[in-house]
Design a protein around this motif. Sequence first.
Motif, short mmCIF file in Angstrom:
data_model
loop_
_atom_site.label_atom_id
_atom_site.label_comp_id
_atom_site.label_asym_id
_atom_site.label_seq_id
_atom_site.Cartn_x
_atom_site.Cartn_y
_atom_site.Cartn_z
N GLN A 195 0.83 -1.20 0.00
CA GLN A 195 0.00 0.00 0.00
C GLN A 195 0.87 1.25 0.00
OE1 GLN A 195 -3.34 0.09 -0.53
NE2 GLN A 195 -2.96 -2.09 -0.84
N ALA A 196 2.02 1.17 0.66
CA ALA A 196 2.93 2.31 0.70
C ALA A 196 3.52 2.61 -0.68
CB ALA A 196 4.05 2.05 1.70
N VAL A 197 3.92 1.57 -1.41
CA VAL A 197 4.49 1.82 -2.73
C VAL A 197 3.41 2.21 -3.73
CG1 VAL A 197 4.41 -0.57 -3.62
CG2 VAL A 197 6.23 0.98 -4.38
N LEU A 198 2.21 1.65 -3.60
CA LEU A 198 1.11 2.04 -4.47
C LEU A 198 0.70 3.49 -4.23
CD1 LEU A 198 -1.02 -1.22 -4.22
CD2 LEU A 198 0.01 -0.34 -6.32
N GLY A 199 0.82 3.93 -2.98
CA GLY A 199 0.46 5.30 -2.63
C GLY A 199 1.57 6.30 -2.83
N GLY A 200 2.74 5.84 -3.29
CA GLY A 200 3.85 6.76 -3.54
C GLY A 200 4.62 7.15 -2.30
N HIS A 201 4.45 6.41 -1.20
CA HIS A 201 5.15 6.74 0.05
C HIS A 201 6.56 6.15 0.09
CE1 HIS A 201 1.35 8.32 1.33
NE2 HIS A 201 0.78 7.14 1.20
N VAL A 202 6.80 5.08 -0.66
CA VAL A 202 8.15 4.54 -0.85
C VAL A 202 8.37 4.34 -2.34
CG1 VAL A 202 8.36 3.42 1.41
CG2 VAL A 202 7.39 2.14 -0.51
N MET A 203 9.62 4.31 -2.75
CA MET A 203 9.94 4.25 -4.17
C MET A 203 9.98 2.83 -4.72
SD MET A 203 12.93 7.16 -4.14
CE MET A 203 13.19 7.13 -5.91
N SER A 204 10.18 1.85 -3.82
CA SER A 204 10.27 0.46 -4.26
C SER A 204 9.97 -0.45 -3.07
CB SER A 204 11.67 0.15 -4.82
OG SER A 204 12.67 0.39 -3.84
N VAL A 205 9.67 -1.70 -3.38
CA VAL A 205 9.41 -2.69 -2.33
C VAL A 205 10.06 -4.01 -2.74
CG1 VAL A 205 7.62 -4.23 -1.40
CG2 VAL A 205 7.34 -1.76 -1.26
N ALA A 206 10.80 -4.58 -1.82
CA ALA A 206 11.35 -5.92 -1.99
C ALA A 206 10.54 -6.86 -1.11
CB ALA A 206 12.82 -5.95 -1.58
N ASP A 207 9.94 -7.87 -1.72
CA ASP A 207 9.06 -8.72 -0.92
C ASP A 207 8.72 -10.01 -1.64
OD1 ASP A 207 7.35 -9.49 1.21
OD2 ASP A 207 6.79 -7.40 1.52
N THR A 208 7.99 -10.86 -0.92
CA THR A 208 7.38 -12.03 -1.52
C THR A 208 6.29 -11.56 -2.49
OG1 THR A 208 5.81 -12.17 0.30
CG2 THR A 208 7.84 -13.43 0.52
N PRO A 209 5.81 -12.42 -3.38
CA PRO A 209 4.93 -11.94 -4.45
C PRO A 209 3.50 -11.57 -4.04
CG PRO A 209 6.21 -13.80 -5.22
CD PRO A 209 6.38 -13.74 -3.73
N GLY A 210 3.36 -10.88 -2.92
CA GLY A 210 2.10 -10.20 -2.66
C GLY A 210 1.89 -9.12 -3.72
N TRP A 211 2.99 -8.75 -4.39
CA TRP A 211 2.92 -7.75 -5.46
C TRP A 211 2.37 -8.31 -6.76
CZ3 TRP A 211 6.02 -10.57 -8.43
CH2 TRP A 211 7.18 -11.15 -7.88
N ALA A 212 2.28 -9.64 -6.88
CA ALA A 212 1.92 -10.26 -8.15
C ALA A 212 0.62 -9.72 -8.76
CB ALA A 212 1.86 -11.78 -8.00
N PRO A 213 -0.49 -9.63 -7.98
CA PRO A 213 -1.72 -9.11 -8.59
C PRO A 213 -1.57 -7.68 -9.10
CG PRO A 213 -2.19 -10.20 -6.49
CD PRO A 213 -0.70 -10.07 -6.60
N TYR A 214 -0.79 -6.86 -8.43
CA TYR A 214 -0.62 -5.47 -8.84
C TYR A 214 0.27 -5.36 -10.09
CZ TYR A 214 -2.46 -4.76 -4.16
OH TYR A 214 -3.24 -4.80 -3.04
N VAL A 215 1.21 -6.28 -10.21
CA VAL A 215 2.02 -6.33 -11.43
C VAL A 215 1.13 -6.74 -12.60
CG1 VAL A 215 3.95 -7.50 -12.59
CG2 VAL A 215 4.17 -6.80 -10.18
#
Length: 323
Positions: A195-215
């Motif tokens: 939510q932070a990277v989607l909202g522009g609060h951080v520039m990048s996120v390193a994580d497990t693929p919880g990002w997959a749907p957003y990609v």
Amino acid sequence: MTRPLFSRRTLALLLAAGFAAGPALAQADRFPNRPIKVLIGFTAGGSTDVPFRVLAENASKILGQPVIIENKPGAGGVLPAQMMQNTPADGYTLAQIPLPVFRLPYTQKINWDPATDLQYVIGLAGYAFGLVVPADSPIKSMQDYIAYAKTHPGKLNYGTPGALTTLHLTMENIAMQAGVTLNHIPFKGNSESLQAVLGGHVMSVADTPGWAPYVEQGKLRLLSTWGDKRSAKFPNTPTLKESGINLVQTSPFGLAAPKGTDPKVVQVLHDAFKKAMEMPNYKESLAKFDMDTYYMDSATYRQYALDTMKTEKVIIDKLGLGK
């Protein structure tokens, strides 16, 4: 008239002695007779939580008792393992064990040993990892990422599930190899960091693929995956090694019980969760996050813990992040 072999009082004493001698056996034979809790170290709705709830539902049907997921986020996912040190060894409370548990003795002062003070039950699956940026970011590759960090020292920030997690250490290893400085922003889990990277609060996120749907929705851009080969789900994204960074990082996890749990209870739990993880719906829930099963029996999982603690110490020492 035939006299009884034992008086009532003697018989009562013998029966009482028998029960006192074998309470663990009796308990194991009746296990489980109430709900089982599984503590996971990350927030609800993320890539850990979603598959675990499917696994719990499967295991409930096999064990004949509810299996309840409780989220204990924070501290890089290690709180459930720590809680096992003050939990009754009856098999009714289990903990997810992510990789950061095995580096605890080297990063903070603890009075227990992950190698000997947990009863390893079963290895379940393995996290995949990747680095994402917003879809409208000018950074379009790992080469761009490193170049930005070089021209903006200390300005490029990244979120992870917490300090001294595998994601944090790997990003610092990337930075060290590339000769750049990155700014780490820890969160309690990927539902928060995304939510932070989607909202522009951080520039990048390193994580497990919880990002997959957003990609897949085109909201985030995946710069790299961290396995030894490309992701089946995102075959167009290069690995770190293909991007010129000599690293491969994966992260198996599983379940442990408190030290001293009856071996018969451990076997019941192992067998139930093995069946649960083999069900198609669990594998499908993992695949949504680009993950796969990674089975280890109890003995193999314990040996994995011993071996991993050795390799984690080497990494911690290399990065100079020890206590």
